[in-house]
Design a protein around this motif. Structure first.
Motif, short mmCIF file in Angstrom:
data_model
loop_
_atom_site.label_atom_id
_atom_site.label_comp_id
_atom_site.label_asym_id
_atom_site.label_seq_id
_atom_site.Cartn_x
_atom_site.Cartn_y
_atom_site.Cartn_z
N LYS A 93 0.18 -1.36 -2.05
CA LYS A 93 -0.03 0.06 -2.34
C LYS A 93 0.39 0.90 -1.13
O LYS A 93 0.28 0.47 0.01
N PRO A 94 0.85 2.15 -1.37
CA PRO A 94 1.11 3.04 -0.24
C PRO A 94 -0.16 3.24 0.58
O PRO A 94 -1.25 3.42 0.04
N TYR A 109 2.50 8.73 4.11
CA TYR A 109 1.99 7.39 3.82
C TYR A 109 2.98 6.35 4.32
O TYR A 109 4.15 6.66 4.61
N ARG A 111 4.81 2.86 3.40
CA ARG A 111 5.22 2.03 2.27
C ARG A 111 5.80 0.73 2.83
O ARG A 111 6.74 0.75 3.64
N GLU A 113 8.03 -2.30 2.54
CA GLU A 113 9.16 -2.77 1.75
C GLU A 113 9.70 -4.07 2.33
O GLU A 113 9.59 -4.31 3.54
#
Length: 476
Positions: A93-94, A109, A111, A113
């Motif tokens: 989740k962010p 936020y 993120r 990846e």
């Protein structure tokens, strides 16, 4: 493993495999938590179904006791799988961050990846756990992976190869086998992340190779991890825990206590308690440690000869053998051994031992210990045995280590809520649970502008704009 620069004649299969994974990485990056969890559950199901195959492989490679394999390879891997399966949705989740006053009108936020195509190079001492553990993190983060297991444990490598082939397509996870020349050829490729576990010397070569492609790395290395015992320690419990941490896997553990610094007042008691602990663990029936089914062997003749040379060197330079020292080259057996009266000019005090030899060094004052530790490489882990919080705080404040364990050994590796890894010479980066997921991820910061006053400071820089900028500089 020593990285060499020889060209590999049969290099052709490696580059196409890498290219296939690079193409497929774009698809894998788009997978959501349920898909990634499904992959982890496949690994878990395979392990539970084929656990006997794993214990047989490790016993074949260096007579690792099946119960020890279940604990240090299977349980440790399953523990990592459980945490990733249970928490991956939250990790993906962010992660919102606070908004500074100067950024009023925005939200931000992080993120996580995937990095892309990853390379995992594993050592021989825990040949299954130390390749599958980082693979779990790589898959959780949404990467593809090429695995390079150790050539010194062929039975375990065969088990890994069969498991991976039965669970994954090559463009997602693949095993590449071979010696140091294969590792060198892999390191020439522009991976997005490299995870290496092994010696500090080879770690430097891996880092140099990665630098040519500006590839990020995780290096889980080793070094001389000290064990410090003060006069308040529970000597019986301390002895048992040191004995287990040192002689599990016949001492071939990167986080094993490498030497013991013990307060002189309790040194003799500790030595005697360690003798008794070893007797209970490996010679309860009185037939000798070599007959014990609970004690592993040295991995190969080269490592046996290295350890025997360290022992002979210490004896020639005046050390005292307080326990053990029996060896059998035909069986690659070295008994749990305690060495006293060691000096800094002995090989056992200059290089990581990585075997069943344990130097015992008495001290009188804390300042003496600090002088001894100052200037030496920062260890992968420091073990502190004391019953007083002030003493442990003292050492935590004045020393540095990748991890620290108080009143036990090795257990930090199974603590999936803590980062595990080295510092400087003992490693770069962290693993375990979320920290492993982070290592194989790019933490991508995202700022979303909704409204705000930042455009009020755009040129032309009128007096009004200058006053506003001055306000920002002074108060925000």
């Amino acid at each position: 493993m020593e990285i060499v620069t020889d060209n590999l004649e049969n290099e052709a299969p490696i580059r196409p495999l890498f290219d296939a994974q690079r193409q497929h990485a774009r698809i894998v990056a788009l997978t959501k938590a349920p898909e990634r969890i499904g992959k982890l559950k496949k690994i878990q199901a395979y392990l539970l179904k084929n656990r006997t195959g794993l214990t047989t492989a490790l016993y074949t490679d260096f007579r690792k006791p099946p119960a020890e394999t279940e604990l240090t390879e299977l349980f440790a891997t399953n523990n990592e799988l459980n945490v990733a399966i249970q928490q991956l949705k939250q990790w993906m989740k962010p992660h919102p961050v606070p908004t500074p006053l100067a950024m009023l009108g925005t939200s931000g936020y992080v993120r996580y990846e995937p990095k892309g195509v990853t390379l995992i190079i594993a050592p021989w001492n825990y040949p299954f756990y130390l390749i599958i553990k980082p693979l779990i993190s790589a898959l959780a983060a949404g990467n593809t992976a090429i695995l390079k297991p150790s050539e010194l444990t062929p039975a375990t490598t065969a088990f890994i190869r069969e498991m991976i082939r039965s669970l994954f397509a090559e463009e997602e996870v693949a095993v590449v086998e071979g010696d140091a020349t294969v590792a060198q050829k892999l390191l020439e490729l522009p991976f997005d992340h490299i995870f290496f576990t092994g010696s500090t010397a080879v770690g430097k070569q891996v880092l140099a190779a990665a630098a040519r492609n500006l590839t990020s790395v995780t290096l889980e290395l080793g070094g001389k991890s000290p064990c410090l015992v003060d006069e308040t320690a529970d000597i019986e419990a301390t002895a048992r825990r040191i004995a287990w941490g040192k002689w599990v896997n016949s001492g071939q553990t990167c986080v094993a206590p490498d030497y013991v610094l013990v307060q002189r007042l309790v040194k003799d008691r500790l030595v005697e308690a360690i003798r008794k602990a070893v007797q209970r663990m490996y010679n309860a029936d009185g037939k000798g440690v070599q007959a014990s089914e609970s004690y592993a062997r040295i991995i190969n003749n080269r490592h046996f000869d290295r350890l025997k040379a360290l022992l002979d060197d210490a004896r020639e330079k005046g050390c005292t053998v307080s326990m053990g020292a029996q060896t059998d080259p035909a069986d690659r057996f070295i008994e749990p051994t305690l060495l006293e009266n060691v000096s800094i000019n002995m090989g056992v005090m200059q290089e990581e031992i990585f075997g069943p030899l344990l130097p015992i060094i008495p001290y009188d004052t804390r300042e003496e210990v600090l002088r001894y530790l100052t200037g030496r490489d920062k260890p992968l882990v420091m073990y502190l045995f004391s019953q007083t919080a002030s003493a442990t705080d003292h050492w935590l404040d004045r020393t540095s280590a990748g991890n620290t364990v108080i009143n036990d050994t090795l257990i930090h590796f199974a603590h999936t809520e803590l980062p595990v890894g080295g510092v400087n010479q003992s490693g770069i980066g962290k693993s375990n649970g979320f920290y492993g997921f982070q290592e194989f991820s790019n933490a991508r910061g995202v700022v979303h502008r909704q409204f705000g006053v930042l455009d009020l400071i755009y040129p032309p820089y009128s007096d009004k704009v200058k006053r506003l900028i001055n306000f920002f500089v002074k108060y925000l």
